[in-house]
Design an enzyme around this catalytic site. Structure first.
Site, mmCIF file in Angstrom:
data_model
loop_
_atom_site.group_PDB
_atom_site.id
_atom_site.type_symbol
_atom_site.label_atom_id
_atom_site.label_comp_id
_atom_site.label_asym_id
_atom_site.label_seq_id
_atom_site.Cartn_x
_atom_site.Cartn_y
_atom_site.Cartn_z
ATOM 1 N N ASP A 64 1.127 -1.178 -0.064
ATOM 2 C CA ASP A 64 -0.478 -0.001 0.005
ATOM 3 C C ASP A 64 1.166 1.406 0.101
ATOM 4 O O ASP A 64 1.588 1.789 1.361
ATOM 5 C CB ASP A 64 -1.313 0.236 1.097
ATOM 6 C CG ASP A 64 -1.698 1.328 1.170
ATOM 7 O OD1 ASP A 64 -1.626 2.015 0.512
ATOM 8 O OD2 ASP A 64 -2.825 1.114 2.436
ATOM 9 N N TYR A 172 -10.561 14.352 -5.658
ATOM 10 C CA TYR A 172 -9.554 13.340 -6.824
ATOM 11 C C TYR A 172 -8.826 15.073 -7.580
ATOM 12 O O TYR A 172 -7.645 14.610 -7.880
ATOM 13 C CB TYR A 172 -10.671 12.832 -8.097
ATOM 14 C CG TYR A 172 -9.833 12.376 -8.678
ATOM 15 C CD1 TYR A 172 -8.843 10.701 -8.498
ATOM 16 C CD2 TYR A 172 -9.654 12.564 -10.794
ATOM 17 C CE1 TYR A 172 -8.175 10.827 -9.446
ATOM 18 C CE2 TYR A 172 -8.587 12.372 -10.762
ATOM 19 C CZ TYR A 172 -7.976 10.592 -10.481
ATOM 20 O OH TYR A 172 -7.227 9.782 -11.472
ATOM 21 N N THR A 207 -10.012 1.736 -18.745
ATOM 22 C CA THR A 207 -9.317 0.950 -17.210
ATOM 23 C C THR A 207 -10.237 0.025 -16.353
ATOM 24 O O THR A 207 -11.581 0.876 -16.891
ATOM 25 C CB THR A 207 -8.207 1.122 -16.330
ATOM 26 O OG1 THR A 207 -8.723 2.274 -15.623
ATOM 27 C CG2 THR A 207 -6.942 2.056 -17.725
#
Length: 264
Positions: A64, A172, A207
């Site tokens: 991670d 984001y 994706t």
């Protein structure tokens, strides 16, 4: 995928994060095809990373990137095994399916988007922990590893959303804008050690992350684009150019790869 370049990474040791799927997996495949001595396939999804590593003859690591100790241990293990790191591509990142759901709901009802007032602290922090903090962790450890080996090339993956922000996606967009600024600041600092840092800023890419985007939102994101959604392989070509000696004079660039959706 076909490429005219067969040996740009001959003998190089490469690290690719987010490499279990999408852009990262395409980059891992291309680096291996172009002669990399070893490709370290890094992803939180350890099993999927193992499958890609087996395909390219590389080594998988379940990590991670938001965990600084795990990233530090990753690079220590790689340098211990291979003696050096030459190329790092940081493609690991996450989006927010819940926010996308709110955007979709507004579009279906013909109402204004309302994400900010419903955005939980935990979602804000997780997006930035992975997208921004993760980039910092990777850059720091990559530079530590590369300084001792005489330099190298690092490519981070930002986003065109940092410029052409999607309504309802503040966390984001801000995380990716910060990735651009962080990468450019680091690029100026570490070029003196022979380390080049550059960024690719994709538009919509086909994706698994994009597959979670509601169709109505996908259509809006794709309006005005000359070429539509890019493939992961197209992004890999841009990334591998920046990571190669062909881009030896390119430092601190943010390369738009968005099919003509906009220019800066």
């Amino acid at each position: 995928m076909t490429t005219a370049h067969t040996s740009r990474f001959e003998g190089k040791v490469a690290v690719v994060t987010g490499a279990a799927s999408g852009i990262g997996a395409a980059v891992a495949r291309q680096l291996a095809a172009e002669g990399a001595r070893r490709v370290h396939v890094v992803d939180l999804a350890a099993g999927a990373a193992g499958a890609v590593a087996a395909e390219v003859g590389g080594t998988a690591h379940g990590v991670d990137v938001a965990d600084p100790d795990a990233v530090r241990a990753l690079f220590e293990a790689i340098v211990g095994a291979d003696g050096r790191v030459d190329v790092v591509v940081h493609a690991a990142g996450i989006d927010d399916p819940v926010a996308k759901g709110h955007i979709y709901e507004a579009a279906e009802k013909g109402e204004p988007v309302d994400v900010l007032s419903r955005l939980e602290d935990s979602a804000w922090r997780r997006i930035h922990a992975v997208n921004l903090d993760g980039t910092f962790h990777i850059l720091r450890e990559a530079v530590r590893a590369m300084r001792g080996g005489g330099g190298g090339a690092i490519v981070t993956v930002g986003s065109s959303a940092a410029f052409d922000t999607l309504v309802g996606y503040p966390h984001y967009a801000s995380s990716k804008a910060a990735v651009h600024a962080l990468s450019q600041s680091v690029a100026k600092e570490v070029i003196h050690f022979g380390i080049r840092v550059n960024t690719v800023a994709p538009g919509p890419v086909d994706t698994a992350m994009a597959a979670r985007t509601p169709e109505s939102v996908r259509r809006r994101m794709n309006e005005g684009s000359a070429f539509g959604y890019a493939t992961a392989e197209q992004l890999s070509e841009s990334i591998c150019y920046l990571a190669s000696d062909q881009a030896s004079n390119v430092v601190g660039a943010v390369l738009l790869s968005n099919g003509g959706r906009f220019t800066v």
